[in-house]
Design a protein around this motif. Structure first.
Motif, PDB file in Angstrom:
ATOM      1  N   ALA A  62       0.979  -1.181  -0.027  1.00 16.88           N
ATOM      2  CA  ALA A  62      -0.119  -0.051   0.023  1.00 16.88           C
ATOM      3  C   ALA A  62       0.774   1.249   0.070  1.00 16.88           C
ATOM      4  O   ALA A  62       1.826   1.486   0.580  1.00 16.88           O
ATOM      5  N   VAL A  63       0.549   2.135  -0.795  1.00 15.51           N
ATOM      6  CA  VAL A  63       1.099   3.447  -0.662  1.00 15.51           C
ATOM      7  C   VAL A  63       0.141   4.689  -0.397  1.00 15.51           C
ATOM      8  O   VAL A  63      -0.886   4.663  -0.876  1.00 15.51           O
ATOM      9  N   ALA A  64       0.544   5.190   0.784  1.00 16.90           N
ATOM     10  CA  ALA A  64      -0.524   6.366   1.307  1.00 16.90           C
ATOM     11  C   ALA A  64       0.221   7.751   0.952  1.00 16.90           C
ATOM     12  O   ALA A  64       1.068   7.885   1.569  1.00 16.90           O
ATOM     13  N   TYR A  65      -0.838   8.345   0.103  1.00  9.32           N
ATOM     14  CA  TYR A  65      -0.320   9.813  -0.120  1.00  9.32           C
ATOM     15  C   TYR A  65      -1.051  10.930   0.931  1.00  9.32           C
ATOM     16  O   TYR A  65      -1.800  10.538   1.534  1.00  9.32           O
ATOM     17  N   THR A  66      -0.115  12.034   0.958  1.00 10.82           N
ATOM     18  CA  THR A  66      -0.754  12.859   2.007  1.00 10.82           C
ATOM     19  C   THR A  66      -1.616  14.090   1.574  1.00 10.82           C
ATOM     20  O   THR A  66      -1.395  14.963   2.402  1.00 10.82           O
ATOM     21  N   ALA A 117       0.709  -2.164  -5.602  1.00  8.61           N
ATOM     22  CA  ALA A 117       0.441  -1.558  -4.127  1.00  8.61           C
ATOM     23  C   ALA A 117      -1.104  -0.974  -4.627  1.00  8.61           C
ATOM     24  O   ALA A 117      -1.674  -0.391  -5.555  1.00  8.61           O
ATOM     25  N   THR A 118      -1.942  -0.921  -3.471  1.00 11.67           N
ATOM     26  CA  THR A 118      -3.107  -0.073  -3.464  1.00 11.67           C
ATOM     27  C   THR A 118      -2.888   1.372  -3.019  1.00 11.67           C
ATOM     28  O   THR A 118      -1.896   1.713  -2.115  1.00 11.67           O
ATOM     29  N   VAL A 119      -3.172   2.270  -3.764  1.00 12.80           N
ATOM     30  CA  VAL A 119      -2.660   3.782  -3.607  1.00 12.80           C
ATOM     31  C   VAL A 119      -3.830   4.530  -3.215  1.00 12.80           C
ATOM     32  O   VAL A 119      -4.991   4.459  -3.651  1.00 12.80           O
ATOM     33  N   VAL A 120      -3.670   5.130  -1.952  1.00 16.54           N
ATOM     34  CA  VAL A 120      -4.937   5.934  -1.191  1.00 16.54           C
ATOM     35  C   VAL A 120      -4.640   7.047  -0.776  1.00 16.54           C
ATOM     36  O   VAL A 120      -3.328   7.539  -0.593  1.00 16.54           O
ATOM     37  N   ALA A 336       0.212   9.539   6.855  1.00 17.51           N
ATOM     38  CA  ALA A 336      -0.389   8.790   6.026  1.00 17.51           C
ATOM     39  C   ALA A 336      -0.261   7.336   6.195  1.00 17.51           C
ATOM     40  O   ALA A 336      -1.228   6.722   6.129  1.00 17.51           O
ATOM     41  N   ALA A 337       0.974   7.129   6.349  1.00 17.03           N
ATOM     42  CA  ALA A 337       1.055   5.497   6.501  1.00 17.03           C
ATOM     43  C   ALA A 337       0.242   4.994   7.516  1.00 17.03           C
ATOM     44  O   ALA A 337      -0.377   3.772   7.652  1.00 17.03           O
TER      45      ALA A 337
END
Length: 560
Positions: A62-66, A117-120, A336-337
């Motif tokens: 997973a990638v969490a963007y800010t 990855a799931t990008v959120v 974010a993570a």
């Protein structure tokens, strides 16, 4: 499961990597690129974190963007309703649509880089809030986020409930109604760089008298129970991407003309800075009313204003005012993570209670050519602390590059320069020959937590991250006046038992040989450059700055 938090394509890009609920590491890109406040994708930081975990991009889950691109619609609607010149308003509305499109393109780029990855997206102020909540150990807390802007919000207040694992945030500032935007605008008006030298303006404020411009700032920024309001007749409406002056002609008429960076600083500039800082401190007081909770977490770029944080500590002595080590945008990659982990898997990330979040750095090999022009002396850690204490007591200045890097803008012992505040001429030498910065800017003291209470008014809480300007006690004024600012405060770093063993040993040994419990601690860099991130940068500092020695891992390095 690997979760990567990313702050990218804005100032202070960074990355944070979680393996399950454990932090693999957190890195700010400018430490590795050498470009302060870099805005690009954190390529080097991501590479370093993947190497530390021994994985590839394909193994990121997973990638969490800010940022959350959908929230820019709120800013656009707010911009449409603001009073002021129509041309400026139209430009503001258009800029919101443009930046929303840019962020959507960022999501495309992240999916390309991390195909499995799931990008959120994470709302920016939530990322700020969670970075502080996690670093504070997930305790029940009042929450304040205050920065220039995140999507549309500029100031948010709320509460974290540890039992229900829920965060409630309420926006009390939108668009140009922003304490961070105003502080940056006046920073630029005073001839300093926005988003970089606000701390210089805060230091300049201690030299001035706020009374001259007090009424002006009371009109520029009004504060009430509904939030912050900036008068548009003084501050131009925000337009993303516009690098022109933010303040209007009316502000210059009622204050002073804009200063060019090459022009000398005068009493007028100090007075303007003092009034701005006083109004900022007032705003924090209104935004943070007394609470029954023992903890308040404060994040966002304006949380680095240690004068306002120190005022809160004095006015609310029973509440811990917790500012994380990386309260600015770089810290949002961690926020974010951990927010993703909580909301998608109902897990609380385990964040160390110290600020040393970087992975262990590489050090030069024995046969590296860099060693040929320098003298490397390997030592045991205890002997290294003793030798450094001896040198400091003799008036030498010693840099340190040792262990995993601390997070955030302030050196906290592992990427530091230490000096004896009692040494003759040490302030001038550090300011002019080592750091190459203004003389009016103070240097911070560091002491063992057991000693610090006799030096500054700590109250009931330690100060491990240099986040508050604290009242200096007579003993500190007597033995180390150079670390006491013109307003009678000092930005003390306290070192608790087990926080950082080498620095603990250094302080204890320095006290033994000198009789003094306090040292100067400043970051290992020169003005305009980020704190060093590689051993090569550290060696460059030794060779280009007026340092006498450098601790590099377990070696004491001196010029041959």
């Amino acid at each position: 499961m690997y979760t990567l938090g990313v702050c990218a394509f804005t100032h202070d890009s960074s990355a944070a990597l979680l393996h399950g609920s454990e932090l693999v590491g957190f890195l700010e890109e400018d430490r590795l690129s050498g470009l302060k406040h870099t805005r690009g994708f954190p390529e080097l930081a991501v590479q370093a974190l993947l190497a530390a975990a021994r994985i590839t991009t394909s193994e990121i889950d997973a990638v969490a963007y800010t940022f959350d691109s959908t929230l820019y619609a709120l800013g656009r609607r707010s911009a449409e309703r603001r009073p002021g010149p129509r041309r400026r308003r139209d430009a503001a509305v258009t800029s919101y649509a443009q930046i929303s499109a840019q962020h959507r393109q960022t999501l495309v780029e992240l999916r390309r880089r991390f195909p499995n990855a799931t990008v959120v997206e994470t709302p920016h102020h939530e990322a700020h809030a969670f970075s502080a909540i996690a670093a504070a150990g997930w305790r029940d807390a009042e929450v304040l986020v205050v920065d220039s802007i995140g999507e549309a919000a500029t100031t948010s207040v709320g509460r974290w409930d540890g039992d229900s694992r829920s965060l409630t945030l309420r926006t009390v500032g939108m668009d140009t109604d922003s304490l961070g935007y105003l502080y940056g605008a006046v920073t630029d008006h005073l001839g300093f760089r926005m988003r970089d030298e606000e701390g210089t303006v805060m230091a300049l404020a201690a030299q001035g008298n706020p009374s001259r411009f007090r009424n002006l700032f009371a009109g520029v920024l009004t504060i009430d129970g509904e939030g912050l309001h900036v008068d548009p007749s003084y501050v131009r409406q925000r337009v993303f991407g516009d690098h022109g002056e933010r303040l209007t002609a009316r502000f210059s008429r009622e204050a002073i003309d804009r200063r060019r960076p090459s022009e000398p600083l005068t009493e007028d500039h100090a007075d303007l800075a003092a009034a701005l800082q006083e109004r900022t401190t007032d705003a924090f007081g209104v935004l943070c009313p007394p609470t029954a909770l023992p903890l308040r977490v404060i994040s966002g770029g304006v949380a680095t204003n240690c004068v306002a944080i120190g005022s809160l500590r004095r006015s609310q002595p029973t509440t811990e005012q917790f500012v994380p080590p990386a309260p600015g945008d770089s810290g949002t990659s961690l926020g974010a993570a951990v927010a993703y982990l909580l909301r998608r898997r109902d897990e609380l990330a385990s964040i160390p209670s110290n600020p040393y979040w970087g992975p262990d750095p590489e050090l030069p090999e024995l046969n590296d050519p860099a060693r040929s022009t320098l003298r490397f002396e390997p030592m045991r850690a205890s002997d290294l602390a003793q030798e450094c204490a001896r040198r400091l007591n003799e008036g030498q200045i010693v840099g340190v590059y040792r262990g995993a890097a601390e997070a955030g803008p302030r050196a906290l012992g592992r990427r530091s320069i230490f000096a004896d505040p009692r040494a003759e001429g040490v302030h001038h030498r550090l300011a002019l020959r080592v750091k190459k910065r203004e003389l009016f800017r103070p240097f911070a003291p560091i002491a063992l937590e057991a000693d610090a209470g006799a030096l500054v008014d700590l109250g009931s809480f330690a100060s491990p991250y240099m986040s508050a300007a604290l009242d200096a006690r007579p003993e500190l004024r007597s033995i180390a006046p150079v670390v006491v600012h013109a307003n009678g405060t000092a930005r003390m770093q306290t070192v608790g038992q087990g926080d950082e063993p080498f620095v603990e040993d250094l302080l204890a040994e320095f006290r033994r040989v000198s009789g003094s419990p306090v040292l100067i601690n400043t970051s290992l860099n020169a003005k305009g450059s980020p704190t060093v991130g590689t051993w090569r940068d550290a060696l460059d500092c030794l060779q280009t700055m007026d340092l006498d020695a450098l601790v590099l891992g377990d070696d004491l390095v001196t010029r041959a």
